[in-house]
Design a protein around this motif. Structure first.
Motif, short mmCIF file in Angstrom:
data_model
loop_
_atom_site.label_atom_id
_atom_site.label_comp_id
_atom_site.label_asym_id
_atom_site.label_seq_id
_atom_site.Cartn_x
_atom_site.Cartn_y
_atom_site.Cartn_z
N TYR A 176 31.67 40.71 33.93
CA TYR A 176 31.58 39.56 34.82
C TYR A 176 31.12 40.03 36.20
CZ TYR A 176 34.49 37.10 31.36
OH TYR A 176 34.98 36.53 30.21
N VAL A 177 30.09 39.41 36.73
CA VAL A 177 29.68 39.64 38.11
C VAL A 177 30.24 38.47 38.91
CG1 VAL A 177 27.76 39.94 39.70
CG2 VAL A 177 27.60 40.84 37.37
N LEU A 178 31.18 38.77 39.81
CA LEU A 178 31.97 37.72 40.45
C LEU A 178 31.35 37.15 41.71
CD1 LEU A 178 35.46 39.42 40.04
CD2 LEU A 178 34.41 37.73 38.55
N GLY A 179 30.91 38.01 42.60
CA GLY A 179 30.45 37.52 43.89
C GLY A 179 31.63 37.14 44.77
N SER A 180 31.36 36.50 45.89
CA SER A 180 32.41 36.11 46.83
C SER A 180 33.07 34.82 46.38
CB SER A 180 31.83 35.93 48.24
OG SER A 180 30.80 34.95 48.22
N ARG A 181 34.23 34.54 46.95
CA ARG A 181 35.00 33.34 46.59
C ARG A 181 34.34 32.11 47.21
NH1 ARG A 181 41.02 33.84 48.01
NH2 ARG A 181 40.94 35.08 46.12
N PRO A 182 34.22 31.01 46.43
CA PRO A 182 33.69 29.77 46.99
C PRO A 182 34.53 29.30 48.18
CG PRO A 182 33.75 29.66 44.61
CD PRO A 182 34.46 30.92 44.99
N ARG A 183 33.89 28.69 49.17
CA ARG A 183 34.58 28.32 50.40
C ARG A 183 35.76 27.39 50.19
NH1 ARG A 183 29.63 27.06 54.69
NH2 ARG A 183 28.78 29.19 54.73
N ASP A 184 35.68 26.47 49.22
CA ASP A 184 36.76 25.50 49.07
C ASP A 184 38.00 26.08 48.40
OD1 ASP A 184 35.69 25.81 46.57
OD2 ASP A 184 35.50 23.68 46.12
N GLU A 185 37.98 27.39 48.11
CA GLU A 185 39.16 28.03 47.56
C GLU A 185 39.84 28.93 48.59
OE1 GLU A 185 38.12 30.02 43.90
OE2 GLU A 185 36.70 28.45 43.43
N ASP A 192 41.64 41.11 43.79
CA ASP A 192 41.74 42.57 43.89
C ASP A 192 40.56 43.18 44.66
OD1 ASP A 192 44.09 42.69 42.46
OD2 ASP A 192 43.12 43.00 40.53
N GLY A 193 39.64 42.33 45.10
CA GLY A 193 38.49 42.80 45.85
C GLY A 193 37.33 43.25 44.99
N ARG A 194 37.39 42.93 43.70
CA ARG A 194 36.30 43.35 42.81
C ARG A 194 35.11 42.41 42.92
NH1 ARG A 194 39.60 44.37 37.12
NH2 ARG A 194 41.37 45.52 38.01
N VAL A 252 39.47 26.92 27.68
CA VAL A 252 39.17 28.35 27.77
C VAL A 252 38.51 28.66 29.12
CG1 VAL A 252 37.90 30.28 26.74
CG2 VAL A 252 38.96 28.56 25.27
N ALA A 253 37.59 27.81 29.55
CA ALA A 253 36.94 28.00 30.85
C ALA A 253 37.96 27.89 31.98
CB ALA A 253 35.83 26.96 31.04
N ARG A 254 38.90 26.97 31.87
CA ARG A 254 39.93 26.82 32.91
C ARG A 254 40.80 28.07 33.00
NH1 ARG A 254 41.82 20.42 32.35
NH2 ARG A 254 39.85 19.57 33.11
N ARG A 255 41.17 28.62 31.86
CA ARG A 255 41.97 29.84 31.87
C ARG A 255 41.15 31.02 32.40
NH1 ARG A 255 45.47 33.37 33.18
NH2 ARG A 255 46.02 34.96 31.63
N LEU A 256 39.90 31.12 32.00
CA LEU A 256 39.05 32.20 32.50
C LEU A 256 38.89 32.11 34.02
CD1 LEU A 256 36.22 32.42 29.83
CD2 LEU A 256 37.66 34.32 30.59
N TYR A 257 38.72 30.90 34.53
CA TYR A 257 38.61 30.72 35.97
C TYR A 257 39.84 31.28 36.67
CZ TYR A 257 38.54 27.98 40.38
OH TYR A 257 38.57 27.57 41.69
N ARG A 258 41.03 30.98 36.13
CA ARG A 258 42.26 31.45 36.75
C ARG A 258 42.37 32.98 36.71
NH1 ARG A 258 45.82 28.99 32.93
NH2 ARG A 258 47.40 30.37 33.82
N ILE A 259 42.03 33.57 35.58
CA ILE A 259 42.19 35.03 35.47
C ILE A 259 41.12 35.77 36.25
CG2 ILE A 259 40.84 35.51 33.37
CD1 ILE A 259 43.24 37.18 32.43
N LEU A 260 39.93 35.19 36.36
CA LEU A 260 38.88 35.83 37.16
C LEU A 260 39.23 35.83 38.64
CD1 LEU A 260 35.69 34.45 35.37
CD2 LEU A 260 36.45 36.83 35.43
N GLU A 261 40.03 34.86 39.08
CA GLU A 261 40.46 34.85 40.47
C GLU A 261 41.42 36.00 40.77
OE1 GLU A 261 39.12 33.14 43.02
OE2 GLU A 261 37.74 32.70 41.38
N VAL A 262 42.13 36.49 39.76
CA VAL A 262 42.97 37.67 39.94
C VAL A 262 42.08 38.88 40.21
CG1 VAL A 262 44.64 39.21 38.86
CG2 VAL A 262 44.81 36.75 38.48
N ALA A 263 41.01 39.02 39.43
CA ALA A 263 40.07 40.13 39.65
C ALA A 263 39.43 40.02 41.02
CB ALA A 263 39.01 40.14 38.56
N ARG A 264 39.07 38.80 41.42
CA ARG A 264 38.44 38.61 42.73
C ARG A 264 39.43 38.92 43.86
NH1 ARG A 264 34.02 35.14 42.76
NH2 ARG A 264 35.05 33.78 41.23
#
Length: 285
Positions: A275-284, A216-218, A202-214
């Motif tokens: 969800y409060v996302l923040g910026s993308r981690p550097r290794d991504e 989008d610039g959210r 579930v965490a792996r799937r959430l990680y993937r879908i949250l990257e879609v939101a990120r």
């Protein structure tokens, strides 16, 4: 593998089809449930995941196989024909899985499901080939797994560049529909290391879908709890049951620094997840 491929630095990020990441595909439990996954998008599009006759829907193991396939496709330089070759042994080890008879069979079955499970879109999946036109496709268009004969395996110790634990070679072809979106840069990127560090499907799937939101610039994302369950997808429907399933996955995401904060709140009789996302981690990047 060519000399150029061997010299190419290992890809840190896994590049995924952004359209597919927005839609449910993998059951987050490996049940025998063969009921198609159905989802309606906000614009009224309809999406279904239809298992092959006699098979089940793709599940948690298949989700990890899918991510590893996209990782290898990128590492191979995104071949124009979409073909990826690998040994079953090396593939499982790269996934962090034990390579034995059981996992070899799991991998063969997962590859077959990714070839035979139909993904059907009526205005739901955006395609670089056909925009929102109705379409159906599979993740893999071809799969071939060659088992090594026992006599061949007995000779493997004579060759230093082969491992005796490898019982077969696979050649698979990534769907042209997915390749078109990857080529058009309609993508999201995740870190393979961060993905595999999350022990919950579930965490792996959430990680993937949250990257879609990120992507989008959210900086934050609010979604109704019921809709999140459909989009992941989860089979639970009661808010209390959903929160119980999501809690350990949320704790993993917070501990890994993949989100800054998560809150589940009730507004006007409807539960939402913030969800409060923040910026993308550097290794991504």
């Amino acid at each position: 593998m060519s000399l150029a491929a061997r010299r190419r630095p290992a890809a840190r990020g896994v590049i995924l089809d952004r359209s597919l990441e927005e839609l449910p595909l993998f059951r987050l439990s490996d049940s025998a449930d063969d009921v198609p996954v159905s989802f309606t998008t906000e614009n009224g599009g309809r999406w279904r995941v239809i298992p092959a006759p006699g098979d089940r829907l793709p599940g948690t193991f298949d989700q990890d196989v899918y991510v590893e396939l996209l990782h290898r496709y990128h590492e191979a330089g995104a071949p124009a024909d979409g073909a990826i070759t690998f040994t079953l042994h090396a593939f499982l080890r790269s996934m962090g899985r034990r390579a034995d008879g059981r996992t070899y069979e799991q991998l063969r079955a997962a590859l077959s499901r990714l070839e035979r499970t139909t993904l059907e879109s009526i205005g739901a999946y955006w395609s670089a080939q056909s925009a929102h036109a109705d379409t159906s496709f599979t993740v893999l268009s071809t799969v071939s797994v060659q088992r090594r004969r026992v006599a061949d395996r007995e000779q493997l110790h004579l060759f230093g560049n082969l491992a005796a634990g490898e019982p077969g070679d696979a050649r698979v072809t990534l769907s042209g529909t997915l390749r078109a979106n990857l080529a058009a840069r309609h993508v999201v990127t995740i870190s393979a290391a961060r993905y595999h560090a999350l022990s919950s499907p579930v965490a792996r799937r959430l990680y993937r879908i949250l990257e879609v939101a990120r992507a989008d610039g959210r900086l934050s994302w609010r979604i109704p709890l019921e809709r999140l369950a459909e989009q992941l997808p989860l089979t639970q429907r009661y808010p209390s049951h959903l929160q119980r399933v999501l809690q350990p996955a949320h704790e993993m995401l917070l501990s890994a620094g993949l989100v800054r904060d998560i809150a589940i709140r009730q507004y006007d009789r409807q539960w939402h997840v913030d969800y409060v996302l923040g910026s993308r981690p550097r290794d991504e990047s």
